[in-house]
Enzyme design. Structure first.
Site, PDB file in Angstrom:
ATOM      1  N   GLY B  15      -3.613  -4.588  -0.046  1.00 59.15           N
ATOM      2  CA  GLY B  15      -3.688  -3.857   1.218  1.00 59.15           C
ATOM      3  C   GLY B  15      -4.122  -2.432   0.936  1.00 59.15           C
ATOM      4  O   GLY B  15      -3.691  -1.493   1.595  1.00 59.15           O
ATOM      5  N   LEU B  20      -0.987   2.084   5.653  1.00 60.21           N
ATOM      6  CA  LEU B  20       0.115   2.582   4.835  1.00 60.21           C
ATOM      7  C   LEU B  20      -0.402   3.249   3.560  1.00 60.21           C
ATOM      8  O   LEU B  20       0.107   4.290   3.120  1.00 60.21           O
ATOM      9  CB  LEU B  20       1.066   1.433   4.478  1.00 60.21           C
ATOM     10  CG  LEU B  20       2.355   1.876   3.775  1.00 60.21           C
ATOM     11  CD1 LEU B  20       3.323   2.494   4.773  1.00 60.21           C
ATOM     12  CD2 LEU B  20       3.034   0.714   3.059  1.00 60.21           C
ATOM     13  N   LYS B 155       8.828  -4.345   4.366  1.00 56.03           N
ATOM     14  CA  LYS B 155       9.479  -5.174   5.371  1.00 56.03           C
ATOM     15  C   LYS B 155       8.411  -5.779   6.274  1.00 56.03           C
ATOM     16  O   LYS B 155       7.301  -5.248   6.333  1.00 56.03           O
ATOM     17  CB  LYS B 155      10.455  -4.340   6.196  1.00 56.03           C
ATOM     18  CG  LYS B 155       9.718  -3.383   7.156  1.00 56.03           C
ATOM     19  CD  LYS B 155      10.588  -2.797   8.223  1.00 56.03           C
ATOM     20  CE  LYS B 155       9.697  -2.009   9.180  1.00 56.03           C
ATOM     21  NZ  LYS B 155      10.360  -1.280  10.195  1.00 56.03           N
ATOM     22  N   ASP B 184      12.835  -0.138   1.891  1.00 58.29           N
ATOM     23  CA  ASP B 184      13.197   0.277   3.246  1.00 58.29           C
ATOM     24  C   ASP B 184      13.017   1.780   3.220  1.00 58.29           C
ATOM     25  O   ASP B 184      13.854   2.500   2.685  1.00 58.29           O
ATOM     26  CB  ASP B 184      14.647  -0.116   3.560  1.00 58.29           C
ATOM     27  CG  ASP B 184      15.005   0.202   5.002  1.00 58.29           C
ATOM     28  OD1 ASP B 184      14.419   1.157   5.567  1.00 58.29           O
ATOM     29  OD2 ASP B 184      15.861  -0.495   5.574  1.00 58.29           O
ATOM     30  N   HIS B 185      11.903   2.228   3.781  1.00 58.38           N
ATOM     31  CA  HIS B 185      11.565   3.638   3.530  1.00 58.38           C
ATOM     32  C   HIS B 185      12.604   4.596   4.083  1.00 58.38           C
ATOM     33  O   HIS B 185      12.675   5.746   3.688  1.00 58.38           O
ATOM     34  CB  HIS B 185      10.159   3.974   4.058  1.00 58.38           C
ATOM     35  CG  HIS B 185      10.075   4.013   5.544  1.00 58.38           C
ATOM     36  ND1 HIS B 185       9.809   2.908   6.293  1.00 58.38           N
ATOM     37  CD2 HIS B 185      10.238   5.029   6.422  1.00 58.38           C
ATOM     38  CE1 HIS B 185       9.799   3.229   7.575  1.00 58.38           C
ATOM     39  NE2 HIS B 185      10.051   4.516   7.681  1.00 58.38           N
ATOM     40  N   LYS B 189      14.542   8.667   2.615  1.00 57.99           N
ATOM     41  CA  LYS B 189      14.613   9.961   3.316  1.00 57.99           C
ATOM     42  C   LYS B 189      15.701  10.841   2.716  1.00 57.99           C
ATOM     43  O   LYS B 189      16.799  10.381   2.414  1.00 57.99           O
ATOM     44  CB  LYS B 189      14.870   9.738   4.810  1.00 57.99           C
ATOM     45  CG  LYS B 189      13.653   9.143   5.514  1.00 57.99           C
ATOM     46  CD  LYS B 189      13.848   9.041   7.007  1.00 57.99           C
ATOM     47  CE  LYS B 189      12.717   8.226   7.625  1.00 57.99           C
ATOM     48  NZ  LYS B 189      11.399   8.872   7.535  1.00 57.99           N
ATOM     49  N   HIS B 247      16.577  -0.825   8.819  1.00 56.50           N
ATOM     50  CA  HIS B 247      16.907   0.606   8.822  1.00 56.50           C
ATOM     51  C   HIS B 247      18.310   0.905   9.359  1.00 56.50           C
ATOM     52  O   HIS B 247      19.092   1.621   8.750  1.00 56.50           O
ATOM     53  CB  HIS B 247      15.903   1.387   9.670  1.00 56.50           C
ATOM     54  CG  HIS B 247      14.487   1.150   9.318  1.00 56.50           C
ATOM     55  ND1 HIS B 247      14.061   0.987   8.023  1.00 56.50           N
ATOM     56  CD2 HIS B 247      13.369   1.073  10.097  1.00 56.50           C
ATOM     57  CE1 HIS B 247      12.747   0.814   8.017  1.00 56.50           C
ATOM     58  NE2 HIS B 247      12.305   0.854   9.259  1.00 56.50           N
ATOM     59  N   LYS B 347      12.061   2.413  21.725  1.00 55.66           N
ATOM     60  CA  LYS B 347      10.777   3.092  21.876  1.00 55.66           C
ATOM     61  C   LYS B 347      10.704   3.725  23.253  1.00 55.66           C
ATOM     62  O   LYS B 347      11.438   3.354  24.157  1.00 55.66           O
ATOM     63  CB  LYS B 347       9.641   2.089  21.712  1.00 55.66           C
ATOM     64  CG  LYS B 347       9.477   1.599  20.263  1.00 55.66           C
ATOM     65  CD  LYS B 347       8.250   0.721  20.122  1.00 55.66           C
ATOM     66  CE  LYS B 347       8.102   0.239  18.679  1.00 55.66           C
ATOM     67  NZ  LYS B 347       7.811   1.334  17.721  1.00 55.66           N
ATOM     68  N   LYS B 352      12.555  11.920  19.867  1.00 55.04           N
ATOM     69  CA  LYS B 352      12.337  11.307  18.568  1.00 55.04           C
ATOM     70  C   LYS B 352      13.422  11.835  17.658  1.00 55.04           C
ATOM     71  O   LYS B 352      13.448  13.025  17.308  1.00 55.04           O
ATOM     72  CB  LYS B 352      10.965  11.690  18.012  1.00 55.04           C
ATOM     73  CG  LYS B 352      10.725  11.180  16.594  1.00 55.04           C
ATOM     74  CD  LYS B 352       9.335  11.553  16.106  1.00 55.04           C
ATOM     75  CE  LYS B 352       9.151  11.291  14.619  1.00 55.04           C
ATOM     76  NZ  LYS B 352       9.315   9.868  14.259  1.00 55.04           N
TER      77      LYS B 352
END
Lengths: 495, 495
Positions: B15, B20, B155, B184-185, B189, B247, B347, B352
């Site tokens: 990819g 990404l 994921k 799992d980004h 964080k 998440h 959403k 945010k």
């Protein structure tokens, strides 16, 4: 909230031309008036020995007001306010003069409808307290029949337990205890009142407010100035009587007392007294190793030269008066056990600050994070003055590291924004006395408990000569003050 | 700290021309390189079906880098970095093409000294995961003999427990569990990693981290955007699988798990798994009343018109896919008892934000302060993104009042200052995979526990038709989400 005071009254300031009147009392009254909180029927009479008429007096006060009021003075407001000001010339040592004062005040009642209510404010040297109250009694100016008469007394209240006891007995003959308002202006400070709300208005704080979670509590009240123009007073009192006996112990009591049954004067005082009495556990033997006294020597404040205390104007070159004191105290009750309270106060120190630092117990000794470094105990800091606020320091991850630790701080600053214009302590305290609210004044029982503890220290000190001077200006005091804490594996949190 | 990765390796991105890669992976690699943290012997190979040469590929990546890197791109650094980039054209569905890739990679080993080490990054649709790993096996590209080969999988890992299980079985035949890095980004964080330090690096926080002190815990991850250009993926997953399964449950596990025996991958995962398994107590019957799903209708975001989900490009006009989910969960263990965890994600919401709000128990119902009003429970808020920080709300005295209460906040903001330039989640995660550190990746056991819980919800939903759409854009979701909390006497803390 109903903040306006309804009861009419004349406030009489003995020492009406003094520094406190100019800097604090008149500005406080002006601000109360400006905010519409003074009674409609109200006057203030400055009593002094100097020969001047009301107009001259007002003129002098106006000049001070421009300097010291937190509001900009509006001419139209001043004009209205100044109508409430009178000056009365008399010798407070001459008994007969009180009769004239009485007539003067009675005439004001006629004109203003103040109904015989009086708030006597003793802004004079303590040696005059007894004399003034006796004269007020003699001329039936404090009868408390059909009208009220209250007394506000500035510190110091006595020089030790014996003299305080004597003074209390004497003035109690004239004024009932509930009409005596012993002022401790620290108690009028916003953040000190806030202490009650912080402790008892937050479920979480109260939950950990004990020695199971807290390692030690540090209370600092430091000044950068030296003795200034109060040599006579200070030589006789020193830091012990000037700061520790009243402000520091009051602050300690608010931090350490049990939750009161209600937020009213009696309930809060009861708890403060209860706590202050626990200090008797710090008997002579214990105290001996737990008190450090200091006196500043010659040096510099920043880049400016600074005199040694012994070289200051009006101070004896052999003076052994302490300008610094640090103490480790134990409450020995269920809540605090043997957890140390560290108190210190001093002049010519590095920072002007009054604050409470609560150091929480450290983590068990586990090397939990790979890059263990800079780990620090959690600290809750309550700043009383000049900065007002609350902060909490905790360990967090240093961004960008694996598990590196950095110490960060959450902060709430009450007086950082320009809009904030907190009332001055004296505004609150005078208003409370006019409203007959004793909450923020010191009861006799508190004074008594404080003095018996302070006398212990003074007695020990009398037995040995201090090695003065023992600290340089612009420092955190003598090195023994640090040793006092390092002996327990603690340190002062200075920043 | 030694941050430099020493093990040489080639990273292969399946990819390699995808979104990404452009937005996250290449910027992450560039930043690692810029900071000197990549191995000396390192290359990255973008794999794609498009016909292009390395130079074209690099050119495209450079353009993305300018947009997405947190560092300004320096030409001399880019020149060095771009030497490490290669492009390889192949069809991932054509088995024989893998042989070519193998040869290509082996040649790189010769040139670069990368010793056969491989990090395969599957940035492709999940339907290709099995096929790619099987082909890697067939051509002996994942032997893990004398060199290492690791797999990073984006994921979603499966669509339910059954498919996840199947996928896990299949790829485990090729890669040992310890070489599978399920990304799992969120876990990369900064503030999510900080959760461990905050909880276990501060004696005070851990002391009250339980249901005796805490009333409820709220975890919100809300977006303002709609479905954007991911219609196919989102129609099949919805908020349940897109956000809650991974998440949100991961964040919940970090907030709620027991202290691990050590800060290492295995210990932390063990605790997360243990916690995730407690969620099985939320069986079908309990869950039924405790889950709210929603789908946004037509409306406005601010002043701009916004389409209903069913009108978005690629979405069925009768779609019953949820774009919002709120849940009340119980852990039922010693630490948490029946204390509710409230989770919500959606959403087209008003804000945010990803944050955790810890609401502490309120004071006993005592009218403690004379002018009782505005009293609020203590709140600890940990902000994950976009704002990073920690704040604590508490009650204080409203300055100038007798005992009026106001709610104030201590705040620590990690990314408020301009100097702060926290690493992106992908930087940390790629570096960890290169270092073979599994701490921030999701283990199979965690996936398994998450899916069994998520399947419960999906099963219940299958039994009844939702009434969609049920919330307007620019709101906090459907009103049932509020009712979920008010039924327990709670409310969402939205600000």
């Amino acid at each position: 909230m109903e903040r306006k005071i309804v009861s009419p009254c004349v406030m009489i300031i003995f020492g009406g031309t003094g520094d406190l009147t100019h800097r604090k009392l008149i500005p406080a009254l002006y601000n109360l008036f400006y905010e519409g909180n003074l009674p409609d029927s109200f006057a203030v009479v400055g009593v002094g020995r100097k020969d001047k008429n009301a107009s001259e007096y007002k003129h002098e006060l106006q000049a001070s007001l421009e300097k010291y009021s937190r509001y900009k003075i509006k001419p139209e407001v001043w004009e209205q306010f100044s109508k409430k000001i009178q000056y009365y010339k008399m010798e407070i040592t001459v008994s007969e003069h009180y009769e004239g004062l009485k007539v003067f005040l009675n005439e004001m009642d006629e004109t203003l409808g103040t109904q015989g209510n009086r708030l006597y404010y003793l802004s004079v040297a303590p040696s005059f307290f007894e004399m003034i109250t006796k004269n007020l009694a003699q001329y039936k100016m404090a009868e408390n029949v059909d009208s009220w008469q209250r007394l506000i007394i500035e510190k110091p209240f006595g020089h030790n337990l014996e003299t305080a006891n004597y003074l209390n007995t004497e003035i109690s003959k004239v004024f009932p205890q509930e009409n005596i308002f012993r002022i401790d202006h620290y108690l009028g400070k916003e953040m000190l009142q806030n202490m009650l709300v912080i402790r008892f208005g937050n479920a979480l704080f109260e939950s950990f407010w004990n020695s199971r979670y807290i390692e030690n509590i540090q209370i600092t009240s430091s000044e950068t100035v030296g003795v200034e123009n109060r040599a006579d007073y200070y030589e006789a009192s020193g830091a012990l009587r000037d700061m520790l006996q009243n402000h520091m112990l009051q602050l300690l009591a608010l931090v350490a007392m049990e939750p009161p049954a209600a937020i009213d004067a009696k309930s809060i005082r009861d708890e403060k007294i209860k706590f202050l009495r626990t200090l008797s556990k710090n008997n002579a033997e214990i105290i001996k190793g737990n008190i450090v006294r200091g006196q500043y020597g010659e040096g510099k404040m920043g880049s400016k030269p600074a005199l040694a205390y012994r070289s200051e104007n009006g101070i004896s070159p052999k003076s052994n008066t302490e300008t610094f004191i640090a103490a480790k105290l134990i409450a020995g009750n269920f809540r605090w056990g043997n957890m140390p309270f560290y108190l210190r106060t001093g002049k010519r120190m590095k920072q002007k600050t009054t604050k409470v630092v609560i150091e929480f117990k450290s983590l068990p000794e586990i090397l939990y994070f790979k890059e263990y470094n800079g780990m620090q105990p959690n600290l809750l800091e309550i700043r009383i003055q000049p900065s007002e606020g609350v902060s909490f320091s905790f360990n967090a991850k240093r961004p960008g590291t694996q598990n590196g630790i950095t110490n960060v701080m959450m902060d709430f600053c009450q007086n950082c924004s320009l809009e904030n214009n907190s009332p001055e302590a004296y505004e609150r305290l005078i208003a409370d006395a006019l409203k007959n609210d004793q909450t923020l004044f010191t009861s006799w029982d508190e004074i008594e408990a404080s003095w018996s503890f302070i006398d212990n220290i003074a007695n020990i000190w009398r037995q040995e000569q201090p090695q003065f001077p023992n600290y340089a200006p612009d420092t955190y005091g003598p090195s023994d003050s640090d040793v006092l804490l390092t002996n327990n594996g603690h340190k002062w949190w200075n920043t």
